[in-house]
Design a protein around this motif. Structure first.
Motif, mmCIF file in Angstrom:
data_model
loop_
_atom_site.group_PDB
_atom_site.id
_atom_site.type_symbol
_atom_site.label_atom_id
_atom_site.label_comp_id
_atom_site.label_asym_id
_atom_site.label_seq_id
_atom_site.Cartn_x
_atom_site.Cartn_y
_atom_site.Cartn_z
ATOM 1 N N TYR A 149 0.848 -1.191 0.000
ATOM 2 C CA TYR A 149 0.000 0.000 0.000
ATOM 3 C C TYR A 149 0.888 1.247 0.000
ATOM 4 C CZ TYR A 149 -4.052 -2.945 1.024
ATOM 5 O OH TYR A 149 -5.047 -3.885 0.953
ATOM 6 N N GLU A 170 -1.624 -1.188 -4.048
ATOM 7 C CA GLU A 170 -2.879 -0.542 -3.649
ATOM 8 C C GLU A 170 -2.534 0.787 -2.993
ATOM 9 O OE1 GLU A 170 -5.730 -1.531 -4.458
ATOM 10 O OE2 GLU A 170 -5.609 -3.693 -4.827
ATOM 11 N N LYS A 171 -3.552 1.600 -2.721
ATOM 12 C CA LYS A 171 -3.282 2.937 -2.182
ATOM 13 C C LYS A 171 -4.065 3.224 -0.912
ATOM 14 C CE LYS A 171 -2.050 4.786 -6.708
ATOM 15 N NZ LYS A 171 -2.323 5.797 -7.756
ATOM 16 N N TYR A 172 -3.523 4.126 -0.112
ATOM 17 C CA TYR A 172 -4.236 4.609 1.072
ATOM 18 C C TYR A 172 -4.285 6.134 1.028
ATOM 19 C CZ TYR A 172 0.493 5.317 3.132
ATOM 20 O OH TYR A 172 1.802 5.699 3.376
ATOM 21 N N ASP A 190 -7.620 4.068 6.809
ATOM 22 C CA ASP A 190 -7.243 3.125 5.751
ATOM 23 C C ASP A 190 -6.241 2.084 6.249
ATOM 24 O OD1 ASP A 190 -8.954 4.316 4.009
ATOM 25 O OD2 ASP A 190 -7.428 5.217 2.720
ATOM 26 N N MET A 194 -6.840 -2.074 6.277
ATOM 27 C CA MET A 194 -6.037 -2.972 5.439
ATOM 28 C C MET A 194 -6.106 -4.401 5.966
ATOM 29 S SD MET A 194 -2.534 -0.741 4.991
ATOM 30 C CE MET A 194 -2.555 0.917 4.290
ATOM 31 N N SER A 198 -0.522 -6.520 6.093
ATOM 32 C CA SER A 198 -0.233 -5.878 4.808
ATOM 33 C C SER A 198 1.129 -5.180 4.843
ATOM 34 C CB SER A 198 -1.317 -4.846 4.477
ATOM 35 O OG SER A 198 -2.564 -5.462 4.259
ATOM 36 N N ILE A 200 3.095 -1.785 4.013
ATOM 37 C CA ILE A 200 2.761 -0.380 3.829
ATOM 38 C C ILE A 200 4.022 0.446 3.600
ATOM 39 C CG2 ILE A 200 2.653 -0.058 6.350
ATOM 40 C CD1 ILE A 200 0.673 2.251 5.808
#
Length: 423
Positions: A149, A170-172, A190, A194, A198, A200
């Motif tokens: 992320y 993916e994005k936050y 966010d 997740m 995850s 990050i």
């Protein structure tokens, strides 16, 4: 008669050969699409206005707008050259005196992983190379989901590097365009949402491209959210010292996470804080549980690096090593890094001051509350177009400017241009 028959046969053969090869004459690269042009650079170069301003360059410039080589770098390079060292390959993980000092700079002398010798580290092809090694290592060995992320927005190359490493990206939430600041609540929400475990990505300081950083109190809360989710933090630290002028302050987030019992991995770059752009000096490191684990991680990093580029370049690493290990040069460098950071901070203040003097009704406090080389102005794409076409001011369409491109000589004209565009 025989000659004419041979000629006819030859012509027929040539015709038949041409017909056969004609189907294969298309180049293997015929369907390779044209990539987009580097529009800012091309448009800036084509502009004949002698007062044109380039705010798209991601490299430090002095107050005359010229590339700057740090005096400490000149002195260190002189020492390296005069040492008449050989040009043999470095080991796969680089120049040991450099990597040891790089780890110390990032984690700090009081860091438990440093004291206990459980940081696996390799020299890399600057920060980008460190991210690439990190992505490949996580893709191969991280036990959780192979998804990373990244913040919205993030450095444009993050997405490409991690995708090419085999990770899903993916994005936050991170940037709030309405406040031109940090979407702290959205970011924490966010992180908590997740999937457990995850990966990050976090910008340690001087977030690129927004210049918006969490406060120390916010970093504490972010670390807590990461711990709660059992997430794995990957720090990208491309601006240590160059953000605030203090290498320890800029490493706060990384060091706090470690104090909280987290074991992150880290990408370091010495492009910005030492001005070693073309030397491509960086490092990738992993905080391990034990010395024994460090040995295993180190062995696998070597296996990853070997088919990528075998060995890193030595000259830039030797320069960085001299600066980090020589007490006098280190003191000089720290002063120069602070001077560079202070110039950026001063240019931010001058731009805000000039806009206010012109009577702008907009709140420009975000210009000075942001930090590092880049600033998000809050200008829209159409306003950036007008800046370029009518005022010869070039930057990215999303309103990001490189503060390093601002000088005491052009800040007034820049403020006038922004004022005319924003009202």
């Amino acid at each position: 008669m025989i000659a004419s028959s041979r000629t006819a046969v030859c012509r027929a053969a040539k015709k038949q050969f041409s017909a056969k090869t004609g189907a294969r004459a298309v180049s293997a690269w015929a369907k390779v699409p044209q990539g987009p042009p580097v529009s800012i650079t091309e448009a800036y170069k084509a502009d004949s206005n002698p007062e044109k301003i380039n705010l798209g360059v991601g490299a430090y410039r002095d107050d005359k707008g010229k590339p700057f080589v740090l005096p400490s770098v000149r002195a260190a390079e002189k020492k390296v050259v005069e040492s008449t060292l050989d040009k043999e390959y470095a080991g796969i993980t680089g120049v040991p005196t450099f990597t040891k000092a790089a780890a110390l700079l990032a984690y700090g002398p009081d860091s438990a992983p440093i004291k206990e010798d459980r940081v696996a580290i390799t020299q890399s092809i600057s920060g980008t190379g460190a991210l690439r090694i990190g992505g490949a290592f996580l893709e191969r060995f991280y036990p959780g989901a192979k998804t990373i992320y990244i913040p919205t927005p993030s450095w444009a190359n993050h997405n490409a590097v991690f995708k090419d490493s085999g990770l899903k990206v993916e994005k936050y939430r991170y940037y709030n365009k309405d406040t031109i600041g940090l979407d702290f609540d959205g970011m924490v929400a966010d992180i908590k949402a997740m999937p457990k475990g995850s990966i990050i990505l976090l910008h340690a300081c001087a977030h690129n491209p927004t210049g918006v950083d969490p406060t120390e109190e916010q970093w504490v809360a972010i670390a807590e959210a990461v711990k709660e989710g059992d997430h794995y933090p990957f720090f990208d630290m491309a601006y240590q010292g160059f953000a605030s002028g203090d290498t320890n302050k800029d490493a706060f987030a990384l060091r706090h996470f470690i104090k909280e019992g987290l074991r992150p991995c880290l990408s370091q770059s010495f492009a910005k804080n030492m001005g070693l752009y073309g030397e491509r000096v960086g490092a990738f490191s992993v905080v391990c549980e034990s010395g024994e684990e460090k040995k295993r991680v180190d062995s696998q990093i070597k296996i990853l690096v070997r088919p990528l580029y075998s060995n890193p370049p030595i000259h830039g690493a030797r320069i960085a090593s001299e600066i980090l290990n020589d007490p006098a040069l280190n003191k000089q460098w720290l002063g120069e890094v602070k001077d560079m950071a202070d110039r950026i901070i001063t240019m931010r203040a001058l731009l805000k001051e000039n806009l206010e003097k012109l009577g702008s009704k907009h709140d420009w406090s975000h210009i000075t509350s942001q930090i590092g080389m880049f600033a998000y102005t809050g200008l829209k794409a159409e306003q950036m177009d007008v800046l370029a076409k009518e005022h010869s001011v070039y930057a990215t369409k999303d309103g990001r400017i490189s503060v390093a491109g601002i000088t005491t000589g052009n800040v007034k004209r820049l403020a006038e241009a922004i004022y005319k565009v924003t009202g």
